[in-house]
Design a protein around this motif. Structure first.
Motif: not given
Lengths: 419, 419
Positions: A86-90, A165-166, A304-305, A413-417
């Motif tokens: 599921t594209p939760l970020e959308r 990844a998203p 992220a992304g 920009s946003v990334s996973h850390v």
């Protein structure tokens, strides 16, 4: 202060369509244009100049939303074995549209004829029975909104490096629907339980005949023989025409295309409760029957992304859920966990259901690390990643529910850390 | 009592697929078959013998549910002018799937490019402004589940004879979604209101440029600039990319494809608040700006056109809603209103939202008349038809919310009656 346009002129100046209206719009916007912060059109957009599409029997998303899809990962040699996220970020709110509910199939989506499909209840029951869908529809039903989450959701969190990844492609094996169906307890009471019945072996009518074992207490508690999802009958990929819904329990136990329930004294020790969906601990022992999905949360926006256009006020929006009940609290940190602030929870806040949390955040343009931390009604607090790893090691694969960290760089920009 | 099948034999007897499994099923069902009340298959169904369909990016209903559609009534010469009904009698729970949300269009569904679409706020504001969709997404949002109901919903109830049609084809200009968007109050505060601003004239970007006037109090109360419906972005026929949602207020005021908000001292006296969506009273005067949808309920199952297979226990299931707040109580009668019994309300019971009520009913096989009666949190009680007609006459056309009666004949057939 004089209004830009005399409201008295409106009724005659705005016929509901026609060339006069276009003249008015042009004139009107010329008057107010100076103060407008965005673009001003001299002519109406094309969709106001011709009739639109006719009414339709069943609607679909806008072509402009074509990119909002389930991302599919399947075995090329067996395309029915895989997952889709599921594209939760959308998405927003707590309801997952049925077309975007995550999938996990073992041998594809069976095309079941509901007039033929039957649910057989047998084993340690007083009266073995077989129910058609129409039979089940004769029983009283109930509706509830609750999440379904795959036991393997978010398992990229066990990786040594944070996966870029998203958010939905990592955590989107979780979705939330309104499910309606017959309480399983009703049907079991109808069949009558023998005293030594302790487990329920549930099997799907897919070509993998996917089966798992469920303790009887859960079956008699809040288990649902679901017939409807988000108002309409189940979607094929979500178990049409019948799915077992076990609110708060890992997805694999929510058996789709349900056609058989065997009451037994012992679990079946099926593939998906032995070789899979068990968690190897540092001690060398494995957790088995780790059904409940513990409290979890993540910020879906920003994530992220994605990219912040610049410093200023930004809405933080995310999801929290717990298989043990309602979410009591979600805290958000913008400094990597040093300080926390309570987020607002959109009502309704329902047990074993997605809960939407929100917090406006003023970003000063310097690097920041965003986190969210959920607490459920039992007092359980979502752990930091290092705490989870200290407890469970790195080979658990399933039931990863640690705090998720997103780094916002100076360029937005946003990334996973891992932080 | 000896179990029909020794559970100990299960793990080895049920490989997850393959011919052994089919032998087991056959043998297993032969053992329990005698006690089964339904049909027993000697062979597995075809969908268990071959891999199913692959995973998909966006799911659709089962082909077996093809008949569950919005029923369309449109002008053949202008197919974008018409309505389509939600098939309430085929649905369950409180969420209407977006593909089945009712429609009312005046000149079709515009295909709007969200990158170009803008919302202009002008008139009696301190700062006229224009917002792109991306601008609006920068503001804090909120989600709420609420119904949208056309002011003309159920207006066949004014007819002299009870219309015989499925419940949804009479009362299905009402649907319920989770809407997410920016509170309108936020945007109005951003623009600044002039002291004499009393009304908000909202206009859609369809080819009819549909417009209505909204009192400022509502705009500042719970109005939403909705961007999402049931988790995903709005559907085209529900206003993509931007819709005004006025919880509890008649559908026409929930302007779709919203592109203009003008603050004014007086209403626009637009077509849809003068010639239409006003109710002529017996006195010769007309009600105007009758925005709120009063409490209403109806039994969706059983309902007109359906049939009970025979005497015995039958689930009664229905929907209640009120534009003034939460439903407090739904009573059901099976004797045409002589006696009433409280129905159970499925949680969550939310303000200005569909509420699902249920009551199991033991039908003795003799003719019966089923009714439901809703009471909302203000104490307002849904009226009997004769009470509504005594108050409003027969030419009101809009805002019909009387108690709905279904007659069950001795043969189990259900029809619409005035009783």
């Amino acid at each position: 202060m004089k209004p830009f346009i005399e409201p008295e002129t409106l009724p005659s100046a705005i016929p509901s369509s026609g060339p006069d209206r276009r003249r008015f719009l042009k004139a009107g916007l010329a008057v107010t244009g100076a103060a407008l912060t965005g673009g001003v059109r001299a002519a109406p957009p094309p969709w106001m100049t011709r009739p639109g599409a006719p009414l339709s029997n069943y609607g679909q998303p806008s072509p402009h939303e074509r990119a909002v899809i389930r991302w599919v990962a399947a075995n090329p040699d067996a395309p029915g074995n895989g997952i889709s996220w599921t594209p939760l970020e959308r998405l927003e709110g707590i309801i997952t549209p049925s077309g975007l509910h995550f999938e996990r199939h073992h041998n594809g989506v069976p095309q079941i004829d509901p007039a033929v499909h039957r649910l057989v209840v047998h084993g340690l029951v007083v009266k073995s029975s077989s129910f058609g869908i129409d039979d089940l529809l004769r029983y009283p039903q109930t509706s509830r909104q609750c999440f379904v989450e795959c036991g393997g959701n978010g398992n990229a969190g066990w990786h040594l490096e944070p996966m870029q990844a998203p958010a939905g492609n990592v955590h989107g094996l979780a979705s939330c629907s309104e499910w309606t169906g017959v309480p399983l307890a009703t049907v079991l009471e109808e069949c009558g339980l023998q005293p030594n019945a302790k487990w329920l072996i549930a099997e799907g009518a897919d070509a993998a005949a996917m089966n798992v074992s469920i303790p009887l207490e859960k079956a008699l508690d809040d288990a649902l023989l679901a017939l409807y999802q988000n108002g309409e009958r189940l979607r094929p990929e979500n178990g049409y025409p019948l799915r077992l819904i076990l609110p708060g329990w890992e997805g694999v136990t929510n058996v789709k295309w349900l056609h058989r329930l065997q009451l037994a004294e012992q679990p079946a020790m099926a593939r998906n409760e032995t070789a899979k969906y068990t968690e190897l601990l540092p001690s060398g022992q494995a957790r088995q029957f780790s059904f409940v999905m513990e409290a979890k949360s993540l910020i879906t926006r920003p994530s992220a992304g994605q990219s912040l256009p610049g410093p200023g006020l930004h809405p933080i929006s995310g999801l929290a859920w717990s298989g043990r009940g309602a979410i009591r609290r979600v805290e958000v940190s913008a400094d990597g966990g040093k300080t926390w602030q309570d987020a607002a929870l959109d009502p309704p806040v329902l047990p074993k259901c997605f809960t939407r949390f929100r917090l406006p955040w003023r970003w000063d343009g310097s690097p920041a690390v965003l986190k969210s931390r959920a607490t459920d009604e039992t007092g359980y607090v979502q752990p930091e990643r290092q705490t989870l790893i200290a407890e469970r090691g790195r080979h658990g694969y399933f039931h990863y529910n640690a705090i998720v960290s997103w780094a916002v760089a100076a360029d937005g920009s946003v990334s996973h850390v891992y932080a």
